[in-house]
Write a protein that holds these residues in place. Structure first.
Motif, short mmCIF file in Angstrom:
data_model
loop_
_atom_site.label_atom_id
_atom_site.label_comp_id
_atom_site.label_asym_id
_atom_site.label_seq_id
_atom_site.Cartn_x
_atom_site.Cartn_y
_atom_site.Cartn_z
N SER B 207 0.86 -1.19 0.00
CA SER B 207 0.00 0.00 0.00
C SER B 207 0.90 1.23 0.00
N PRO B 208 0.39 2.33 -0.54
CA PRO B 208 1.23 3.52 -0.73
C PRO B 208 1.25 4.43 0.49
N VAL B 209 2.07 5.46 0.40
CA VAL B 209 2.10 6.57 1.36
C VAL B 209 1.06 7.58 0.88
N THR B 210 0.18 7.98 1.79
CA THR B 210 -1.03 8.69 1.37
C THR B 210 -1.41 9.79 2.34
N ASP B 211 -1.90 10.90 1.83
CA ASP B 211 -2.59 11.90 2.63
C ASP B 211 -4.09 11.69 2.45
N GLY B 212 -4.85 11.87 3.52
CA GLY B 212 -6.29 11.75 3.35
C GLY B 212 -7.03 11.75 4.67
N ALA B 213 -8.33 11.92 4.57
CA ALA B 213 -9.20 11.91 5.76
C ALA B 213 -10.55 11.33 5.38
N ALA B 214 -11.25 10.87 6.40
CA ALA B 214 -12.59 10.31 6.20
C ALA B 214 -13.37 10.51 7.49
N ALA B 215 -14.69 10.50 7.39
CA ALA B 215 -15.52 10.72 8.58
C ALA B 215 -16.84 10.00 8.45
N ASP B 283 -5.41 -4.65 3.76
CA ASP B 283 -4.34 -5.18 2.91
C ASP B 283 -3.19 -4.18 2.79
N CYS B 284 -2.55 -3.88 3.91
CA CYS B 284 -1.39 -2.99 3.85
C CYS B 284 -0.32 -3.59 2.92
N PHE B 285 -0.27 -4.92 2.90
CA PHE B 285 0.52 -5.67 1.93
C PHE B 285 -0.37 -6.79 1.41
N SER B 286 -0.10 -7.25 0.20
CA SER B 286 -0.99 -8.25 -0.41
C SER B 286 -1.15 -9.47 0.48
N ILE B 287 -0.07 -9.87 1.16
CA ILE B 287 -0.16 -11.05 2.02
C ILE B 287 -1.19 -10.84 3.13
N ASN B 288 -1.32 -9.60 3.60
CA ASN B 288 -2.24 -9.37 4.71
C ASN B 288 -3.69 -9.49 4.25
N GLY B 289 -3.93 -9.22 2.97
CA GLY B 289 -5.27 -9.45 2.44
C GLY B 289 -5.62 -10.93 2.46
N ILE B 290 -4.63 -11.73 2.11
CA ILE B 290 -4.84 -13.18 2.09
C ILE B 290 -5.00 -13.72 3.51
N LEU B 291 -4.16 -13.24 4.44
CA LEU B 291 -4.33 -13.65 5.84
C LEU B 291 -5.72 -13.26 6.34
N ALA B 292 -6.17 -12.07 5.95
CA ALA B 292 -7.45 -11.57 6.47
C ALA B 292 -8.61 -12.47 6.07
#
Lengths: 383, 383
Positions: B207-215, B283-292
């Motif tokens: 996953s990339p380095v990102t600026d952002g917000a959500a609410a 999925d911070c990394f593809s493997i973590n998506g698979i673990l999830a």
């Protein structure tokens, strides 16, 4: 909403604790609080930890996981809460909500800060102010509070000696607190002759740099007597925000967040200032102690200095302030302070405060702020 | 305990947003969420903001006060919650508790991170791991997840191509999300030929380095239809902790905190994996998506790679995963991710997800973790 009680409290020794790590400090506080509540770690269902800036002090974020892990309590939920020096007060309030909501029954709210592992803590502490409008311009907390003090002296005739007397009262009490960082008395002359930090504030007007941790254990009020014969009940938990930057205030001699949080707390508890038997206020600097007793409604605005001079704040005064020694004498490990204040109030309400016991106390209050008042948390406790 | 509903959501554009500051980003998210809920700022009673490490990224702690101040919402309580990359999920859970407890009615839970104002974000991100046992030794997150990936490949025969396919699915969905950082498709070959980061993980596994917000805006479920015709209900809010350091795990191919949090969530909701119509996983990394997808119970342990290869996770598959594009394609502004996941699930449940809409969805799940799984938050939502 379920009512909430405190069934156990603890505080580590506060001080320059170079031989104990962050993770050991908070674990010590948790173990002692569990012992005080006569529960096992396995009885805990969730933890909330107040910490201002482990990221900048020890290069460690994600401390909630670290703490659950190091204390052997995984997989229970653990959450870090941050609001600068009010982090502890907000961790307490978060724990109270977790119990009040019914999500969890037995919850630990704790606070911890390890401040002495850096050469200079000032840049880290300054991140509690507005980085773009204050810190980057070179303003630090002593200078911000110095401006508030200078204005209070100008507006209300508060004297340099009255500021000193606030510190003197703290040390008089703190001398009776074996967990305090500076358990000894000081005199007005010592304050007046101590090193100038930011005019008019001198070294002995300023709370110190401190390592330490504290913890309280919460449960539903209806269950409290299963655990202890001396439960202390949460009568009110209130929080308010204010502008982070000092220059945006309508008046720099009033901390509006303290006013709002305390009025909310009084309303919740159905009580007023005259009902409070003792209060732990957030005296990061002596001037803030004086502002607090005004903004919490104990005296009229502008009368704080006179009240201190007349002895109203002593342990046997009209409104005993900081029986623990306060931030000045007990010490101020930023994220731990709000919890240490609650622990002191529980000891007072149990009658367990030893030589610094306030006689006949039925109701106690804690007042914890972040920055120059960008956040305030006010709690009221009763037997 | 009061049931809780979501009545408004928002997400800013995610990306390298060099022309918008931290304080403007989070304020934009708040204003858009209020507009979505058709309320005014003055209707908000409290705010919770997830943020991992503004202290290290922009030298600003005490962001809760800053946000209340900059958005003109003082004196309402505002609280920052931190658990590394799970900060958003915990801010959501804190807001839910605030409403469930009865302390507040209309509450904003948000998340924000500004990651691109530093030369190298790696040291700041590494503070989500165990500083003493991992980060100080030079281990970074790509290398930690690379070890997990390598072991999963060894234990279960997961292939390099299957990892790539998880990223490909994310980008296929993200191409349909106008708020995504990388709204375009990629192919397996591109992943396999992208720059090596930490063997076996390549650039397009990360996953990339990102600026952002959500609410998101929360209120008591019983009041939700006063605000909107399409409320989304919180069916479960669960959180668990795990060891912060990878070497302390019984098995580095299972994230126990995900297992615990999801089982708690299923119990709260009275639902199981087969009831979930779509899931946003961490999925911070593809493997973590698979673990999830394994640890959340959608497939047997070890079958995640095969499930991805067989297309189970596509929008029209058996268990649609990351219709938003996930952390890989939508972007991963650390503290905002858990809230952006919830916003996506609300859009899906309302039928407002446009070209990436999952057909017939009744129940959705979000899965947000901190570090390598030291914290996990799992939420279940329904119409």
């Amino acid at each position: 909403m379920r009512d909430v009680a405190i069934i156990g409290v603890s505080q580590t020794k506060f001080g320059e604790l170079w031989d104990i790590s962050f993770r050991d400090l908070i674990t010590e506080a948790g173990i002692k609080a569990a012992a005080d509540a006569d529960i096992e770690g396995a009885d805990l269902e969730a933890m909330y930890v107040g910490n201002m800036t482990a990221g900048l002090f020890i290069q460690q974020e994600h401390i909630a996981s670290l703490i659950a892990d190091h204390s052997g309590l995984t997989p229970i939920p653990c959450t870090r809460v941050e609001a600068a020096c009010a982090s502890g007060g907000l961790a307490l309030r978060s724990g109270i909500m977790a119990v009040a909501s019914g999500y969890h029954d037995v919850v630990l709210s704790a606070g911890v800060e390890k401040m002495t592992d850096v050469v200079d803590p000032t840049p880290a502490i300054a991140t509690a102010s507005d980085q773009e409008w204050e810190a980057q311009q070179g303003v630090t907390f002593p200078s911000l509070y110095a401006m508030m003090a200078r204005r209070h002296m100008y507006e209300y005739g508060t004297t340099r000696e009255q500021l000193a007397m606030f510190s003197v009262n703290n040390h008089k009490n703190g001398a009776l607190n074996p967990l305090a960082q500076y358990p000894f008395e000081i005199g007005v002359d010592q304050v007046l002759n101590s090193t100038m930090v930011a005019d008019p504030l001198r070294l002995l007007d300023c709370s110190p740099v401190t390592d330490g941790a504290a913890a309280v254990i919460l449960c539903p009020a209806e269950d409290a007597r299963k655990y202890t014969d001396t439960p202390v009940y949460v009568k009110a938990s209130a929080q308010a925000s204010g502008t982070i930057a000092l220059h945006d205030r309508r008046d720099i001699t009033t901390i509006d967040s303290t006013v709002h949080a305390s009025r909310t707390a009084y309303d919740m508890a159905g009580l007023g200032p005259k009902d409070i038997g003792a209060v732990e206020v957030h005296d990061c600097f002596s001037i803030n102690g004086i502002l607090a007793i005004e903004d919490l409604g104990f005296v009229e605005k502008g009368q704080g200095g006179t009240a201190v001079e007349e002895g109203l704040i002593s342990i046997d005064g009209e409104i005993p302030v900081n029986p623990s020694g306060g931030l000045k004498a007990r010490g101020h490990p930023l994220g731990a302070t709000g919890i240490a204040q609650a622990a002191e109030m529980v000891w007072q309400l149990r009658g367990d405060a030893g030589k610094r016991q306030v006689e006949g106390i039925e109701i106690g209050m804690t007042h914890n702020i972040g920055g120059t008042g960008g956040t305030a948390a006010v709690h009221i406790f009763g037997r």
